[in-house]
Structures are given as C-alpha cells and as structure tokens.
Motif scaffolding. Structure first.
Motif, PDB file in Angstrom:
ATOM      1  N   HIS A 259      55.007 -29.069  12.470  1.00  0.00           N
ATOM      2  CA  HIS A 259      53.681 -28.677  12.969  1.00  0.00           C
ATOM      3  C   HIS A 259      52.873 -27.855  11.964  1.00  0.00           C
ATOM      4  CE1 HIS A 259      54.293 -30.305  16.994  1.00  0.00           C
ATOM      5  NE2 HIS A 259      55.535 -29.838  16.925  1.00  0.00           N
TER       6      HIS A 259
ATOM      7  N   ARG B  68      54.875 -32.759   9.393  1.00  0.00           N
ATOM      8  CA  ARG B  68      54.318 -33.099  10.704  1.00  0.00           C
ATOM      9  C   ARG B  68      55.276 -32.636  11.815  1.00  0.00           C
ATOM     10  NH1 ARG B  68      53.365 -33.628  15.248  1.00  0.00           N
ATOM     11  NH2 ARG B  68      52.439 -35.317  16.433  1.00  0.00           N
ATOM     12  N   ARG B  69      56.587 -32.866  11.622  1.00  0.00           N
ATOM     13  CA  ARG B  69      57.560 -32.454  12.640  1.00  0.00           C
ATOM     14  C   ARG B  69      57.571 -30.941  12.818  1.00  0.00           C
ATOM     15  NH1 ARG B  69      60.968 -36.016   9.893  1.00  0.00           N
ATOM     16  NH2 ARG B  69      62.381 -34.326   9.250  1.00  0.00           N
TER      17      ARG B  69
ATOM     18  N   GLU C 259      59.452 -37.095  18.325  1.00  0.00           N
ATOM     19  CA  GLU C 259      59.210 -35.907  19.134  1.00  0.00           C
ATOM     20  C   GLU C 259      58.109 -36.163  20.155  1.00  0.00           C
ATOM     21  OE1 GLU C 259      56.240 -33.677  16.092  1.00  0.00           O
ATOM     22  OE2 GLU C 259      57.531 -32.421  17.270  1.00  0.00           O
ATOM     23  N   ASN C 260      57.303 -37.228  19.931  1.00  0.00           N
ATOM     24  CA  ASN C 260      56.206 -37.523  20.831  1.00  0.00           C
ATOM     25  C   ASN C 260      56.740 -38.335  22.007  1.00  0.00           C
ATOM     26  OD1 ASN C 260      53.907 -38.564  22.084  1.00  0.00           O
ATOM     27  ND2 ASN C 260      52.726 -38.378  20.190  1.00  0.00           N
TER      28      ASN C 260
ATOM     29  N   ASP D  96      50.117 -39.677  17.336  1.00  0.00           N
ATOM     30  CA  ASP D  96      50.306 -39.042  16.030  1.00  0.00           C
ATOM     31  C   ASP D  96      49.042 -39.148  15.189  1.00  0.00           C
ATOM     32  OD1 ASP D  96      53.218 -38.304  16.092  1.00  0.00           O
ATOM     33  OD2 ASP D  96      53.419 -40.460  16.401  1.00  0.00           O
TER      34      ASP D  96
ATOM     35  N   TYR E  14      54.856 -43.832  13.610  1.00  0.00           N
ATOM     36  CA  TYR E  14      53.843 -43.046  14.303  1.00  0.00           C
ATOM     37  C   TYR E  14      53.095 -43.887  15.346  1.00  0.00           C
ATOM     38  CZ  TYR E  14      54.329 -39.176  10.963  1.00  0.00           C
ATOM     39  OH  TYR E  14      54.793 -38.119  10.224  1.00  0.00           O
TER      40      TYR E  14
ATOM     41  N   ARG F  87      49.574 -27.709   9.532  1.00  0.00           N
ATOM     42  CA  ARG F  87      48.229 -28.272   9.721  1.00  0.00           C
ATOM     43  C   ARG F  87      48.013 -29.365   8.661  1.00  0.00           C
ATOM     44  NH1 ARG F  87      43.108 -26.411  11.527  1.00  0.00           N
ATOM     45  NH2 ARG F  87      44.199 -25.319  13.208  1.00  0.00           N
TER      46      ARG F  87
ATOM     47  N   TRP G  55      46.588 -36.763  16.344  1.00  0.00           N
ATOM     48  CA  TRP G  55      46.963 -35.407  15.937  1.00  0.00           C
ATOM     49  C   TRP G  55      46.490 -35.124  14.511  1.00  0.00           C
ATOM     50  CZ3 TRP G  55      50.347 -33.307  12.234  1.00  0.00           C
ATOM     51  CH2 TRP G  55      50.725 -31.972  12.433  1.00  0.00           C
TER      52      TRP G  55
ATOM     53  N   ARG H 240      47.976 -21.572   9.718  1.00  0.00           N
ATOM     54  CA  ARG H 240      47.344 -22.873   9.951  1.00  0.00           C
ATOM     55  C   ARG H 240      46.488 -23.296   8.768  1.00  0.00           C
ATOM     56  NH1 ARG H 240      50.546 -24.566  12.046  1.00  0.00           N
ATOM     57  NH2 ARG H 240      49.469 -26.273  13.099  1.00  0.00           N
TER      58      ARG H 240
ATOM     59  N   ASN I 169      43.519 -32.449  13.495  1.00  0.00           N
ATOM     60  CA  ASN I 169      43.766 -31.441  12.464  1.00  0.00           C
ATOM     61  C   ASN I 169      42.641 -31.424  11.446  1.00  0.00           C
ATOM     62  OD1 ASN I 169      46.187 -30.510  13.477  1.00  0.00           O
ATOM     63  ND2 ASN I 169      47.469 -31.636  12.041  1.00  0.00           N
TER      64      ASN I 169
ATOM     65  N   ARG J 187      52.195 -22.227   7.390  1.00  0.00           N
ATOM     66  CA  ARG J 187      52.236 -22.751   8.758  1.00  0.00           C
ATOM     67  C   ARG J 187      51.647 -21.757   9.750  1.00  0.00           C
ATOM     68  NH1 ARG J 187      57.612 -24.675  12.050  1.00  0.00           N
ATOM     69  NH2 ARG J 187      58.119 -22.448  11.876  1.00  0.00           N
TER      70      ARG J 187
END
Length: 382
Positions: free
Chosen positions: A303, A300-301, A2-3, A337, A333, A305, A340, A272, A344, A269
C-alpha cells in the motif's frame, strides 16, 4: 490476491480485457513531451526544418529504431535518443503540433488527466525565448484537448516545466514555472542522468518553489539508489518522486515471507509520497529485470502510493493501456487494482483539491463502475 471483490456470486474477480483497459479512465503523471512524438511527425518536422540526422525517414522503421536504441539497458544511452526529437522541436509551429498530437493521443487511449513534462531550455536553438516555448506548448495542449472533444474523448493536460540536472538554469526554470502557474503550467521537475548530478545541486530552485507554495517532483531512485530518494525528500522537499523504484532497496523480504521496511521506505509509505513508476521504461534502463519482478507488485501489496506511468511513449513503444496490460498479465490485476492506481494518481496530481475530487467522483469512479457493471449485468465486454 489481496483484492476480494467479486463480480458474480461465488466467482473470483476477473482480469480486464484489453478493450476494457483502453476504455478505463486513466491518469498520467509522468510523461515526457519529447519522448512521445509520433514517428510520422518526426519525419515531417525534420523535412520542414532541414534536420538530416535521423537514422531513417521511414516512419515505421524510425519507430522501431527508437525502441531498439532505448532497449540498451543504460539510462545514459536511453537519454541519447532525445537528441533527434529535440532537434525537430525548435520552432513555435513544431511545438504546437507535437503538444497537440500528445494530448490527442493520450485522450484516444483513455487518459482523462495528464501532466506532461518538458525542458524549455532544450527548445531555444532556433531563437525562441523560454516564454515563447511555454506559450507554444500550452497552445498545442489546448488544441489537442479541442480535437479530443471533437472525437468524443475528454482530457485535461497540465505542463510540468523541467530543468536539466546537469545544467545551471534550474532557478530560472522554476521562476518560469511560477510565472505561468494557473496558465497551463502545473509544476516543476528536474530530469537527466542522476549519477553525478544530485538534486541538492538545485536547492535554490526548490527553496524558491517552496516559498511560492508551488508544486514540484524530482526524478530520483531510478538509476541511482536510496541516497537520491533521501535527498529529494529531506533536503529538497519534493511532493512526488519521479520513478522512485529503488525504494525497494530499503525493503527486506524475509525467508518466512514477512516484510520489514527500513526507515526511509517506512517514511515514504507513512507520508504517502507518490511514486511515479514507469514499468516498461524501468526495464529498458535496467532498474527492473521483468514486469513480474518489478517492485511495483510488492509496493502495491504494501500500500505505497504507487502510480503507473508511461515515461516516454515513443522510446518504450508504450501507452497507459499497454502499461496496465503488462501489469494485469504479470500480477493478475483486476479493474479494482487499476482503479486503485488511477485514484492514487489523481489524488497526487498538481491540481486544487476540489478539482481532483470532482475528477474522482464525476469521471474516474463512474467510469470504472460502468466497466464493472458489464460483468454484473451482461454488458458487451467480457
């Protein structure tokens, strides 16, 4: 993936090298002090205090024994290994040494901020008071930070005071954490076997901490399922979830590839809620079957936390760099990633907002930008 970030015109993102992962600034929220000793330190402390229960006094063999014992697939068996480490952590000198080693080792691995937890009640056998335990560990962390600076590394370590969920001292430990707040202690935790010992047994401690506006995390959703996560959040009011890996049980992946979140997963989710995930440890306790099948990939996909952690570096034979390496291999990754995950963790740290923001803007983002520039401008690593 996705990145969609690119490193050069027309090229896809590249996975980082082991050296880049080691040099990347990392944040660690879930690490047990008594689960991260150096084998050599255990041998020397055992000799100093007369402890004769070690399975071997050869440091290399001892490190292998801890890892093999922890690979049983049982959380209860995993926890038994701590009898040996706690046995050599009963004096002020031993606690200072172990804490200093911990900070030094984490800094050498690129960790710039860490919250390391331990249970003061487990270090009283030689006559120390709870206060003396906390002060010794704090002194050790400051010494380790100093050694790290001398070696050219930077790290800040905060302590989380842990109460054992099978015992009855959680309120006492919560009060201890509050007394040493802003003096080296960042928050509170409960740990130990989940089955039969729900977090709701310790409501008085959590209610006290909430009244004091203090921070706490709860081990939940590791060996036990969704009810422990629900209790930790809705009854106890946890700021973070230690592990939380079983939240995957409330997520349905349909045959067409679409995903449906149950109400608890959606709440986690949406709110968070930080998940302190420890991939290698989760494999050892059978909370996941492999790195590639670990729920962290899906979470992770989606989203959530999610944060990446070590849990017990000795028992798992791991480090933050190794945890990232496993995830890079399993999921492809990139540095984006890893950044990210790191952001977090820093956003979820038990630090004042301005201090978290300074760490993000002055340390983490510049550190990752420098690593990414190596590819853009032909730096040393590739």
């Amino acid at each position: 993936m996705e990145n969609e970030t690119v490193t050069r015109a027309g090229t896809a993102p590249r996975t980082p090298t082991a050296d880049q992962i080691r040099r990347a600034p990392k944040v660690l929220l879930h690490d047990h002090l008594d689960g991260g000793l150096r084998p050599q330190t255990i041998v020397e402390l055992a000799a100093a205090c007369g402890y004769e229960g070690l399975p071997t006094t050869d440091p290399v063999e001892l490190g292998e024994w801890f890892r093999e014992a922890a690979d049983s697939g049982s959380l209860e068996r995993y926890l038994e290994t701590f009898a040996h480490t706690c046995a050599v952590m009963q004096t002020r000198e031993a606690l200072i040494r172990v804490a200093a080693d911990c900070a030094e080792d984490l800094a050498a691995d690129g960790v710039v901020y860490a919250e390391v937890r331990y249970a003061p009640e487990q270090h009283l056998e030689a006559g120390l008071t709870l206060e003396q335990v906390v002060e010794a560990v704090n002194e050790g962390f400051r010494e380790g930070e100093r050694r790290a600076r001398e070696a050219g590394n930077r790290i800040r370590v905060g302590a989380l005071l842990t109460a054992m969920r099978h015992a009855a001292r959680s309120l006492e430990i919560a009060e201890l954490a509050n007394r040493y707040r802003d003096r080296g202690v960042s928050g509170f935790d409960i740990a130990g076997a989940e089955a039969g010992y729900p977090p709701t047994r310790h409501l008085d401690a959590f209610e006290y901490l909430k009244r004091e506006n203090n921070h706490f995390t709860i081990h939940a959703g590791e060996a036990f399922g969704l009810p422990s996560i629900w209790q930790a959040l809705q009854w106890c009011g946890a700021d973070r979830l230690g592990h939380g890996v079983r939240i995957i049980d409330d997520i349905e992946t349909r045959p067409d590839g679409s995903v449906r979140l149950g109400r608890l997963a959606a709440y986690v989710r949406d709110k968070r809620v930080p998940l302190e995930m420890c991939p290698t440890s989760n494999l050892q306790t059978a909370a996941a079957d492999s790195y590639a099948e670990h729920p962290i990939g899906l979470l992770r996909r989606l989203h959530f936390r999610v944060t990446v952690n070590t849990d017990n570096r000795l028992m798992s034979g791991t480090s933050m760099s190794r945890e990232f390496e496993h995830l890079v291999e399993a999921f492809g990754y990139t540095l984006d990633d890893l950044q990210w995950f790191t952001l977090n963790a820093m956003k979820s740290a038990f630090l004042p907002f301005d201090e978290r923001l300074a760490m993000i803007n002055d340390v983490i983002k510049p550190g990752y930008a420098e690593l990414k520039a190596e590819w853009l401008f032909g730096g040393a690593a590739s």
